[in-house]
Motif scaffolding. Structure first.
Motif, PDB file in Angstrom:
ATOM      1  N   LYS A 187       0.823  -1.202   0.000  1.00  0.00           N
ATOM      2  CA  LYS A 187       0.000   0.000   0.000  1.00  0.00           C
ATOM      3  C   LYS A 187       0.868   1.267   0.000  1.00  0.00           C
ATOM      4  O   LYS A 187       0.492   2.271  -0.583  1.00  0.00           O
ATOM      5  CB  LYS A 187      -0.940   0.006   1.222  1.00  0.00           C
ATOM      6  CG  LYS A 187      -1.907  -1.165   1.268  1.00  0.00           C
ATOM      7  CD  LYS A 187      -2.847  -1.166   0.053  1.00  0.00           C
ATOM      8  CE  LYS A 187      -3.851  -2.326   0.141  1.00  0.00           C
ATOM      9  NZ  LYS A 187      -4.740  -2.371  -1.050  1.00  0.00           N
ATOM     10  N   LYS A 188       2.035   1.165   0.702  1.00  0.00           N
ATOM     11  CA  LYS A 188       2.921   2.339   0.809  1.00  0.00           C
ATOM     12  C   LYS A 188       4.362   1.827   0.863  1.00  0.00           C
ATOM     13  O   LYS A 188       4.681   0.912   1.600  1.00  0.00           O
ATOM     14  CB  LYS A 188       2.616   3.148   2.059  1.00  0.00           C
ATOM     15  CG  LYS A 188       3.452   4.397   2.210  1.00  0.00           C
ATOM     16  CD  LYS A 188       3.047   5.183   3.448  1.00  0.00           C
ATOM     17  CE  LYS A 188       3.875   6.431   3.630  1.00  0.00           C
ATOM     18  NZ  LYS A 188       3.489   7.178   4.851  1.00  0.00           N
ATOM     19  N   VAL A 189       5.185   2.496   0.054  1.00  0.00           N
ATOM     20  CA  VAL A 189       6.577   2.049  -0.052  1.00  0.00           C
ATOM     21  C   VAL A 189       7.501   3.269   0.037  1.00  0.00           C
ATOM     22  O   VAL A 189       7.238   4.298  -0.592  1.00  0.00           O
ATOM     23  CB  VAL A 189       6.817   1.291  -1.370  1.00  0.00           C
ATOM     24  CG1 VAL A 189       8.285   0.940  -1.506  1.00  0.00           C
ATOM     25  CG2 VAL A 189       5.963   0.048  -1.446  1.00  0.00           C
ATOM     26  N   GLU A 190       8.581   3.123   0.859  1.00  0.00           N
ATOM     27  CA  GLU A 190       9.650   4.134   0.897  1.00  0.00           C
ATOM     28  C   GLU A 190      10.864   3.580   0.170  1.00  0.00           C
ATOM     29  O   GLU A 190      11.317   2.462   0.451  1.00  0.00           O
ATOM     30  CB  GLU A 190      10.053   4.489   2.337  1.00  0.00           C
ATOM     31  CG  GLU A 190       9.001   5.308   3.052  1.00  0.00           C
ATOM     32  CD  GLU A 190       9.477   5.769   4.412  1.00  0.00           C
ATOM     33  OE1 GLU A 190      10.601   5.349   4.828  1.00  0.00           O
ATOM     34  OE2 GLU A 190       8.789   6.571   5.055  1.00  0.00           O
ATOM     35  N   LEU A 191      11.393   4.406  -0.729  1.00  0.00           N
ATOM     36  CA  LEU A 191      12.473   3.926  -1.587  1.00  0.00           C
ATOM     37  C   LEU A 191      13.545   5.002  -1.694  1.00  0.00           C
ATOM     38  O   LEU A 191      13.244   6.179  -1.852  1.00  0.00           O
ATOM     39  CB  LEU A 191      11.927   3.604  -2.986  1.00  0.00           C
ATOM     40  CG  LEU A 191      12.868   2.872  -3.927  1.00  0.00           C
ATOM     41  CD1 LEU A 191      13.216   1.504  -3.372  1.00  0.00           C
ATOM     42  CD2 LEU A 191      12.209   2.716  -5.292  1.00  0.00           C
ATOM     43  N   SER A 192      14.783   4.552  -1.572  1.00  0.00           N
ATOM     44  CA  SER A 192      15.899   5.485  -1.684  1.00  0.00           C
ATOM     45  C   SER A 192      16.234   5.701  -3.144  1.00  0.00           C
ATOM     46  O   SER A 192      16.083   4.796  -3.978  1.00  0.00           O
ATOM     47  CB  SER A 192      17.121   4.928  -0.936  1.00  0.00           C
ATOM     48  OG  SER A 192      18.246   5.746  -1.162  1.00  0.00           O
ATOM     49  N   VAL A 193      16.684   6.887  -3.413  1.00  0.00           N
ATOM     50  CA  VAL A 193      17.094   7.211  -4.771  1.00  0.00           C
ATOM     51  C   VAL A 193      18.155   6.224  -5.226  1.00  0.00           C
ATOM     52  O   VAL A 193      19.119   5.928  -4.496  1.00  0.00           O
ATOM     53  CB  VAL A 193      17.624   8.654  -4.865  1.00  0.00           C
ATOM     54  CG1 VAL A 193      18.206   8.929  -6.237  1.00  0.00           C
ATOM     55  CG2 VAL A 193      16.528   9.649  -4.541  1.00  0.00           C
ATOM     56  N   GLY A 194      17.878   5.694  -6.427  1.00  0.00           N
ATOM     57  CA  GLY A 194      18.844   4.758  -6.984  1.00  0.00           C
ATOM     58  C   GLY A 194      18.471   3.316  -6.760  1.00  0.00           C
ATOM     59  O   GLY A 194      19.041   2.432  -7.385  1.00  0.00           O
ATOM     60  N   GLU A 195      17.563   3.086  -5.848  1.00  0.00           N
ATOM     61  CA  GLU A 195      17.141   1.720  -5.622  1.00  0.00           C
ATOM     62  C   GLU A 195      16.077   1.314  -6.659  1.00  0.00           C
ATOM     63  O   GLU A 195      15.495   2.152  -7.337  1.00  0.00           O
ATOM     64  CB  GLU A 195      16.564   1.561  -4.210  1.00  0.00           C
ATOM     65  CG  GLU A 195      17.597   1.702  -3.113  1.00  0.00           C
ATOM     66  CD  GLU A 195      17.007   1.473  -1.735  1.00  0.00           C
ATOM     67  OE1 GLU A 195      17.786   1.236  -0.804  1.00  0.00           O
ATOM     68  OE2 GLU A 195      15.771   1.537  -1.588  1.00  0.00           O
ATOM     69  N   SER A 196      15.817   0.009  -6.724  1.00  0.00           N
ATOM     70  CA  SER A 196      14.805  -0.534  -7.662  1.00  0.00           C
ATOM     71  C   SER A 196      13.722  -1.256  -6.852  1.00  0.00           C
ATOM     72  O   SER A 196      13.993  -1.786  -5.764  1.00  0.00           O
ATOM     73  CB  SER A 196      15.464  -1.495  -8.654  1.00  0.00           C
ATOM     74  OG  SER A 196      16.443  -0.826  -9.412  1.00  0.00           O
ATOM     75  N   LYS A 197      12.489  -1.292  -7.426  1.00  0.00           N
ATOM     76  CA  LYS A 197      11.352  -1.903  -6.702  1.00  0.00           C
ATOM     77  C   LYS A 197      10.316  -2.398  -7.707  1.00  0.00           C
ATOM     78  O   LYS A 197      10.192  -1.828  -8.786  1.00  0.00           O
ATOM     79  CB  LYS A 197      10.715  -0.854  -5.773  1.00  0.00           C
ATOM     80  CG  LYS A 197       9.818  -1.423  -4.696  1.00  0.00           C
ATOM     81  CD  LYS A 197      10.639  -2.110  -3.621  1.00  0.00           C
ATOM     82  CE  LYS A 197       9.736  -2.594  -2.478  1.00  0.00           C
ATOM     83  NZ  LYS A 197      10.501  -3.287  -1.455  1.00  0.00           N
ATOM     84  N   PHE A 198       9.626  -3.474  -7.295  1.00  0.00           N
ATOM     85  CA  PHE A 198       8.514  -3.924  -8.161  1.00  0.00           C
ATOM     86  C   PHE A 198       7.246  -4.040  -7.322  1.00  0.00           C
ATOM     87  O   PHE A 198       7.311  -4.264  -6.112  1.00  0.00           O
ATOM     88  CB  PHE A 198       8.845  -5.244  -8.853  1.00  0.00           C
ATOM     89  CG  PHE A 198       8.913  -6.435  -7.940  1.00  0.00           C
ATOM     90  CD1 PHE A 198       7.751  -7.191  -7.666  1.00  0.00           C
ATOM     91  CD2 PHE A 198      10.094  -6.812  -7.342  1.00  0.00           C
ATOM     92  CE1 PHE A 198       7.812  -8.277  -6.829  1.00  0.00           C
ATOM     93  CE2 PHE A 198      10.152  -7.892  -6.505  1.00  0.00           C
ATOM     94  CZ  PHE A 198       9.020  -8.636  -6.233  1.00  0.00           C
ATOM     95  N   PHE A 199       6.118  -3.881  -7.994  1.00  0.00           N
ATOM     96  CA  PHE A 199       4.791  -3.952  -7.368  1.00  0.00           C
ATOM     97  C   PHE A 199       3.947  -4.966  -8.150  1.00  0.00           C
ATOM     98  O   PHE A 199       3.951  -4.954  -9.393  1.00  0.00           O
ATOM     99  CB  PHE A 199       4.079  -2.598  -7.390  1.00  0.00           C
ATOM    100  CG  PHE A 199       4.932  -1.485  -6.816  1.00  0.00           C
ATOM    101  CD1 PHE A 199       5.028  -1.324  -5.446  1.00  0.00           C
ATOM    102  CD2 PHE A 199       5.613  -0.621  -7.650  1.00  0.00           C
ATOM    103  CE1 PHE A 199       5.798  -0.298  -4.946  1.00  0.00           C
ATOM    104  CE2 PHE A 199       6.372   0.386  -7.149  1.00  0.00           C
ATOM    105  CZ  PHE A 199       6.482   0.564  -5.778  1.00  0.00           C
TER     106      PHE A 199
END
Length: 790
Positions: free
Chosen positions: A23-35
């Motif tokens: 529902k909510k994701v915190e991500l650092s610049v430069g990192e990668s993420k999938f939903f």
């Protein structure tokens, strides 16, 4: 930047249900993420929409993957712009839609984007130390130096809004390590970077000597020195006429370029040379000038001959670069002359022009004769040569004694001394007739350079008179006249006086005669006699002394005295007669005592011979006593020169009265007082001091002889050597020869050697117990007292 979007569900149909795994994701610049998006129901399509509302399609950073009821959205290398609400929308066949959302928050971690180390600055500049750091939220930056935080702006440090550190007028002392520290309070995140600050110092050149002199064509070398200082260490190069010099046979570059040596200097090497020093902070250069010279060299200087009274010109020419200055020096007195100089008497003057100098001497005299030094001098050296000024002059007579005295039969030497240049010929004339070089019957001529000697032995009055010495050379002729006069006896002395007249002696003094007769006085003759006698007695003076002592006179007698002078010619007239009377006989004068000294219990008084009153002193009457005792009398013969009083008492005061007596009577007494010393301790020193010198020497010799005898005996017994062994062998050989058995001595035969003992006084004493030593042929030594009677 965090974008928050609330997910809402629009239910237009109960047939579709859409959901996202997060529902909510915190991500650092430069990192990668999938939903992952999942749909329940009959969905015709499943799509993703960006925060900007645009349908997302695959790209370099976006990947979409659908598998039936699922769709996966992958974001690579997220950046701040990727933050927002992402929607997953499902659509059925009737066109109904259903969606789910996910909120993506993007934050920036502490990131040092540009923090170079080391950071270099030029000394004196305003240095801005860069620390480019970023984060979200914005970080708090602090600076540290020497483990101390730089908390506020100072005259030296300032914290800039862009987080950089500014250092005013940076110097080498500011060179150090600085720390840039960043913090994010919200996350408790902290990071730092250490930055090395390097301060580059522009080069500084030190040239100890900016100009050099060298001489060409003499194989000389010259070394330039150019020291460079700076940080980093500067690179030093040498340039000539805009061309960098390289190591070669002509040029030697040493000490990391700080020295340049130019070998075998030529005149073409003159000029300027540039020393350059460079580093990161800058470049600097200095010029060094080389002046190439030519040593002075005198090319013209000759000896000069001048006639006395004329003028002499001496020329000296010299070459060199620069053109040298020429000066003169007179060797006879050390006086120096330069261009334009003139002597105090105005006779010497120097004029110079274009490397040539002329010394002019007007009225040349003999004092100008000798060596003159010409010196050519420039800044780089000098050259000196000498010449000789020779003065020619007519003969000059050096003899001031022109009157000579002699008499018939007495030879006399008349010397004629001459100086001349060139040498003069000399001859003698008598009454305008030349005396031949080989001489005459009573004349001889002896010649040597500068001197002619005429020996004349007068035989008659004609040989006395004038003689002429003539000297001639090519400059002129001179002559000198000499007079040979007939000598006479001296005139009589005068002012005859008598002094110190005593009973038997008197002193005669007188004045020299007014004329010595032309011949030096040899001595004086003093004659005297008793007025009642006709016989004169003569006394010669010592040389030409005018004081004569008369001795062996009779007391109370009247004498007459006369004085005459004697020279080579003979004795002159006597002076007038002077009478005097000797003193009558009387008592002696009081004795004189000198040099008193004590010897043990004796006391010695030295007697000085006094006036004896005309008769010999017969005796000295010596009386002496202590303070409390009676006088004791001792008679001492008159010829003695001392009085010895003994025995005396130690530590006692004595009074002495000494009276001299001759046949006339007694003298006045002389009184003396002395004190005897304390009694000395009886020691070895006092023992020997009481002995006479002969006794001490005798004891020493006796001890030495006894020691030598003991050493010889020991040597005889122990090593069969020494004087005893030598004497024994001689005795044995004599006995063997007597018995006719020189080759095989008989067994048991013995030789005896008697050693006389010495008494303390050094005399031999023949005693029955004389030491006898028996020498056997088997070299065994035994003392046999029983054999002493053999």
């Amino acid at each position: 930047m965090l974008v928050k979007v609330l997910m809402s569900l629009n239910k237009t149909s109960c047939d579709l249900q859409v959901s996202i795994s997060l529902k909510k994701v915190e991500l650092s610049v430069g990192e990668s993420k999938f939903f992952t998006c999942t749909v329940i129901g009959e969905a015709l399509s499943l799509d993703w929409y960006s925060p900007q509302g645009e349908r997302m399609v695959p790209s370099q950073r976006v990947a979409l993957h659908n598998e039936g009821v699922r769709s996966r959205l992958t974001l690579y290398n997220a950046n701040v712009e990727d933050a927002g609400i992402y929607r997953c929308q499902a659509t059925d066949a009737q066109g109904h839609t259903q969606e789910a959302t996910v909120v993506l928050e993007i934050y920036q971690k502490l990131t040092f984007r540009s923090v170079p180390s080391p950071q270099e600055f030029r000394q004196g500049d305003v240095a801005e130390v860069v620390c480019d750091v970023t984060s979200s939220p914005v970080p708090v930056v602090a600076w540290y130096h020497n483990n101390m935080e730089i908390t506020e702006d100072t005259d030296k440090f300032q914290l800039l809004p862009n987080n950089n550190l500014q250092i005013q007028h940076v110097t080498k002392e500011d060179e150090s390590v600085y720390r840039c520290e960043a913090r994010v309070e919200a996350r408790g995140e902290i990071d730092f970077r250490d930055i090395v600050l390097v301060v580059n110092v522009p080069p500084v050149l030190s040239v100890p000597q900016q100009a050099f002199n060298a001489t060409a064509d003499y194989g000389e070398s010259v070394t330039f020195t150019c020291r460079a200082y700076g940080s980093p260490e500067p690179e030093v190069t040498w340039h000539r006429k805009a061309v960098e010099l390289q190591e070669s046979e002509q040029y030697a570059i040493r000490a990391r370029g700080t020295t340049l040596t130019i070998r075998n200097i030529k005149q073409s090497d003159g000029g300027s040379y540039t020393c350059k020093a460079s580093n990161k902070a800058g470049e600097v250069q200095r010029e060094i000038f080389l002046k190439v010279f030519v040593q002075p060299h005198i090319t013209k200087l000759r000896n000069v001959t001048a006639v006395e009274g004329s003028a002499a010109m001496i020329s000296c020419k010299a070459e060199g670069e620069p053109l040298p200055e020429i000066s003169w020096r007179r060797a006879s007195d050390g006086l120096s002359f330069s261009d334009g100089d003139k002597s105090s008497d105005g006779r010497l003057e120097v004029r110079g022009r274009h490397g040539e100098s002329t010394l002019t001497i007007v009225g040349v005299g003999l004092s100008d004769w000798g060596r003159f030094d010409c010196e050519a001098l420039s800044r780089i050296g000098g050259h000196q040569k000498s010449m000789f000024l020779d003065i020619e002059y007519a003969p000059k007579f050096q003899t001031s004694h022109t009157v000579f005295f002699s008499w018939e039969g007495n030879p006399v030497n008349i010397s004629c001394n001459v100086m001349s240049n060139p040498p003069a010929t000399m001859l003698w004339r008598r009454d305008k007739l030349t005396i031949p070089a080989e001489g005459t019957a009573n004349m001889r001529v002896y010649s040597s350079p500068g001197r002619s000697l005429l020996e004349v032995t007068p035989v008659s009055d004609r040989d006395f008179g004038r003689y002429n010495c003539t000297a001639r050379n090519n400059i002129g002729m001179r002559f000198q006249e000499f007079i040979l006069a007939q000598a006479d006896v001296p005139s009589n002395p005068y002012s005859v006086r008598l002094s110190s007249v005593a009973q038997r002696t008197a002193t005669v003094t007188f004045m020299k005669p007014d004329s010595h007769g032309g011949v030096p006085i040899g001595h004086y003759l003093v004659r005297y006699k008793d007025i009642n006698s006709q016989e004169w007695r003569d006394v010669k003076s010592h040389g030409t002394q005018t004081v004569v002592l008369l001795t062996s006179l009779e007391p109370n007698t009247t004498y007459e005295v006369q004085v005459a002078a004697v020279n080579g010619k003979g004795r002159g007239e006597f002076s007038g007669t002077k009478s005097f009377q000797t003193l009558p006989i009387r008592e002696p004068s009081p004795p004189s005592v000198q040099g008193q000294r004590g010897v043990g219990k004796a006391y010695r008084l030295g007697l000085i011979k006094q006036d004896d009153g005309g008769m010999p002193i017969l005796e000295y009457i010596v009386k002496y006593k202590t303070v409390k005792e009676q006088w004791m009398t001792k008679l001492v013969p008159g010829m003695n020169d001392f009085v010895l009083l003994q025995p005396l008492q130690w530590n006692t005061h004595y009074e002495v009265e000494i009276t001299a007596r001759n046949v006339k009577g007694l003298s006045e007494p002389t009184f003396i007082k002395f004190s005897m010393p304390q009694k000395p301790d009886i020691t070895a020193d006092s023992l020997f001091s009481s002995l006479g010198l002969g006794a001490v020497v005798g004891l020493g010799l006796a001890g030495l002889l006894l020691l030598l005898a003991l050493v010889d005996v020991g040597c005889f017994f122990l090593r069969q050597c020494g004087l005893l062994m030598c004497l024994t062998r001689k005795l044995c050989s004599k006995k063997t020869a007597t018995g006719g058995k020189s080759k095989e001595p008989e067994e048991g035969k013995a030789a005896y050697l008697k050693l006389p003992l010495k008494e303390e006084n050094g005399k031999e004493s023949l005693k029955p117990d004389t030491i006898e030593i028996k020498v056997h042929s088997d070299s065994g030594l035994h003392t046999t007292p029983q054999d002493s009677k053999a």
